[in-house]
Design a protein around this motif. Structure first.
Motif, mmCIF file in Angstrom:
data_model
loop_
_atom_site.group_PDB
_atom_site.id
_atom_site.type_symbol
_atom_site.label_atom_id
_atom_site.label_comp_id
_atom_site.label_asym_id
_atom_site.label_seq_id
_atom_site.Cartn_x
_atom_site.Cartn_y
_atom_site.Cartn_z
ATOM 1 N N GLY A 44 0.791 -1.222 0.000
ATOM 2 C CA GLY A 44 0.000 0.000 0.000
ATOM 3 C C GLY A 44 0.823 1.271 0.000
ATOM 4 N N ARG A 45 2.110 1.167 -0.308
ATOM 5 C CA ARG A 45 3.008 2.327 -0.226
ATOM 6 C C ARG A 45 3.420 2.837 -1.601
ATOM 7 N NH1 ARG A 45 4.851 2.825 5.033
ATOM 8 N NH2 ARG A 45 4.360 1.016 6.323
ATOM 9 N N ALA A 46 3.555 4.158 -1.691
ATOM 10 C CA ALA A 46 4.134 4.816 -2.868
ATOM 11 C C ALA A 46 5.350 5.578 -2.359
ATOM 12 C CB ALA A 46 3.135 5.751 -3.523
ATOM 13 N N LYS A 47 6.523 5.051 -2.676
ATOM 14 C CA LYS A 47 7.774 5.606 -2.146
ATOM 15 C C LYS A 47 8.608 6.315 -3.211
ATOM 16 C CE LYS A 47 8.160 1.301 0.141
ATOM 17 N NZ LYS A 47 9.006 0.199 0.511
ATOM 18 N N ASP A 48 8.131 6.327 -4.451
ATOM 19 C CA ASP A 48 8.956 6.838 -5.544
ATOM 20 C C ASP A 48 8.489 8.182 -6.101
ATOM 21 O OD1 ASP A 48 6.635 5.801 -6.614
ATOM 22 O OD2 ASP A 48 7.620 4.714 -8.238
ATOM 23 N N LEU A 49 7.792 8.958 -5.276
ATOM 24 C CA LEU A 49 7.380 10.291 -5.708
ATOM 25 C C LEU A 49 8.562 11.242 -5.626
ATOM 26 C CD1 LEU A 49 3.964 10.325 -3.836
ATOM 27 C CD2 LEU A 49 4.304 10.160 -6.314
ATOM 28 N N PRO A 50 8.615 12.258 -6.467
ATOM 29 C CA PRO A 50 9.758 13.169 -6.462
ATOM 30 C C PRO A 50 9.777 14.085 -5.232
ATOM 31 C CG PRO A 50 8.113 13.921 -8.022
ATOM 32 C CD PRO A 50 7.650 12.600 -7.516
ATOM 33 N N ALA A 51 10.958 14.554 -4.901
ATOM 34 C CA ALA A 51 11.123 15.526 -3.813
ATOM 35 C C ALA A 51 10.626 16.892 -4.281
ATOM 36 C CB ALA A 51 12.584 15.602 -3.402
ATOM 37 N N VAL A 52 10.272 17.737 -3.309
ATOM 38 C CA VAL A 52 9.760 19.076 -3.620
ATOM 39 C C VAL A 52 10.519 20.119 -2.818
ATOM 40 C CG1 VAL A 52 7.466 18.211 -4.201
ATOM 41 C CG2 VAL A 52 7.941 18.942 -1.880
ATOM 42 N N GLU A 53 10.419 21.353 -3.248
ATOM 43 C CA GLU A 53 11.083 22.463 -2.567
ATOM 44 C C GLU A 53 10.335 22.845 -1.303
ATOM 45 O OE1 GLU A 53 13.557 24.847 -3.821
ATOM 46 O OE2 GLU A 53 13.968 23.902 -5.743
ATOM 47 N N ALA A 54 11.079 23.204 -0.266
ATOM 48 C CA ALA A 54 10.469 23.704 0.972
ATOM 49 C C ALA A 54 9.645 24.949 0.654
ATOM 50 C CB ALA A 54 11.542 24.024 1.998
ATOM 51 N N GLY A 55 8.519 25.108 1.327
ATOM 52 C CA GLY A 55 7.643 26.250 1.101
ATOM 53 C C GLY A 55 6.619 26.027 0.004
ATOM 54 N N SER A 56 6.730 24.921 -0.710
ATOM 55 C CA SER A 56 5.788 24.619 -1.784
ATOM 56 C C SER A 56 4.435 24.200 -1.225
ATOM 57 C CB SER A 56 6.312 23.463 -2.646
ATOM 58 O OG SER A 56 7.538 23.778 -3.241
ATOM 59 N N VAL A 57 3.398 24.462 -2.004
ATOM 60 C CA VAL A 57 2.081 23.907 -1.738
ATOM 61 C C VAL A 57 1.912 22.772 -2.742
ATOM 62 C CG1 VAL A 57 -0.410 24.314 -1.756
ATOM 63 C CG2 VAL A 57 1.144 26.075 -0.884
ATOM 64 N N VAL A 58 1.662 21.566 -2.228
ATOM 65 C CA VAL A 58 1.571 20.395 -3.092
ATOM 66 C C VAL A 58 0.250 19.669 -2.879
ATOM 67 C CG1 VAL A 58 4.072 20.083 -3.266
ATOM 68 C CG2 VAL A 58 2.803 18.929 -1.447
ATOM 69 N N ARG A 59 -0.065 18.815 -3.848
ATOM 70 C CA ARG A 59 -1.294 18.027 -3.783
ATOM 71 C C ARG A 59 -0.975 16.565 -4.078
ATOM 72 N NH1 ARG A 59 -5.313 19.190 -8.497
ATOM 73 N NH2 ARG A 59 -3.749 17.948 -9.570
ATOM 74 N N LEU A 60 -1.462 15.700 -3.228
ATOM 75 C CA LEU A 60 -1.494 14.273 -3.520
ATOM 76 C C LEU A 60 -2.913 13.957 -3.986
ATOM 77 C CD1 LEU A 60 0.444 12.711 -0.518
ATOM 78 C CD2 LEU A 60 1.122 12.650 -2.927
ATOM 79 N N LEU A 61 -3.042 13.396 -5.179
ATOM 80 C CA LEU A 61 -4.343 13.058 -5.739
ATOM 81 C C LEU A 61 -4.402 11.541 -5.903
ATOM 82 C CD1 LEU A 61 -6.984 14.220 -6.917
ATOM 83 C CD2 LEU A 61 -5.862 14.195 -9.147
ATOM 84 N N PHE A 62 -5.339 10.912 -5.195
ATOM 85 C CA PHE A 62 -5.495 9.462 -5.201
ATOM 86 C C PHE A 62 -6.695 9.112 -6.079
ATOM 87 C CE2 PHE A 62 -3.584 10.725 -1.236
ATOM 88 C CZ PHE A 62 -2.579 9.789 -1.016
ATOM 89 N N ASP A 63 -6.499 8.251 -7.069
ATOM 90 C CA ASP A 63 -7.574 7.832 -7.969
ATOM 91 C C ASP A 63 -8.266 6.615 -7.355
ATOM 92 O OD1 ASP A 63 -9.259 7.036 -9.998
ATOM 93 O OD2 ASP A 63 -7.724 7.131 -11.566
ATOM 94 N N THR A 64 -9.175 6.868 -6.436
ATOM 95 C CA THR A 64 -9.842 5.785 -5.728
ATOM 96 C C THR A 64 -10.840 5.049 -6.630
ATOM 97 O OG1 THR A 64 -11.409 7.371 -4.798
ATOM 98 C CG2 THR A 64 -9.506 6.813 -3.466
ATOM 99 N N ALA A 65 -11.394 5.725 -7.621
ATOM 100 C CA ALA A 65 -12.303 5.053 -8.558
ATOM 101 C C ALA A 65 -11.572 3.942 -9.308
ATOM 102 C CB ALA A 65 -12.906 6.061 -9.533
ATOM 103 N N ALA A 66 -10.340 4.201 -9.739
ATOM 104 C CA ALA A 66 -9.557 3.178 -10.442
ATOM 105 C C ALA A 66 -9.259 1.995 -9.526
ATOM 106 C CB ALA A 66 -8.256 3.779 -10.973
ATOM 107 N N TYR A 67 -8.960 2.274 -8.267
ATOM 108 C CA TYR A 67 -8.677 1.209 -7.294
ATOM 109 C C TYR A 67 -9.890 0.304 -7.131
ATOM 110 C CZ TYR A 67 -8.163 -0.970 -2.679
ATOM 111 O OH TYR A 67 -8.129 -1.855 -1.634
#
Length: 111
Positions: A44-67
């Motif tokens: 259940g893990r995703a460990k290969d996402l890229p690193a981001v800059e400090a101060g960034s606003v980021v979004r994780l989007l999970f496609d639960t319909a596909a799951y």
């Protein structure tokens, strides 16, 4: 740079959610810029996402319909889960677990 990882648990089954598509995007003046995509592994893990800059606003989007579609189940009430957060300075890593079931979800900042 700050690393981002996630872990999805299917609380209706009591086990990791394998195969959930995940997208990491950066908020920009022009909207969301996709930085990388992944899918959860057998744990259940995703460990290969890229690193981001400090101060960034980021979004994780999970496609639960596909799951749920891959499991031949009904379309869930929440076809996607969007988690938006700010990456604080001096943080080396963020782990963002998602607890998922067909009619709800919960998320928190893990360690």
């Amino acid at each position: 740079m700050t690393g981002i990882s996630t872990h999805v648990l299917d609380t209706s089954l009591g086990r990791p959610a394998e195969g959930v598509p995940v997208e990491l995007a950066l908020h920009t003046e022009g909207g969301w810029k996709v930085l990388g995509t992944s899918a959860t592994d057998s744990d259940g893990r995703a460990k290969d996402l890229p690193a981001v800059e400090a101060g960034s606003v980021v979004r994780l989007l999970f496609d639960t319909a596909a799951y749920y579609a891959a499991k031949s189940e009904e379309t869930p009430f929440f076809p996607e889960v969007s988690i938006v957060f700010t990456v604080a300075p001096a943080q080396h890593h963020y782990h963002v677990p998602l607890l998922l079931n067909p009619f709800g979800y919960s998320v928190y900042r893990g360690s």
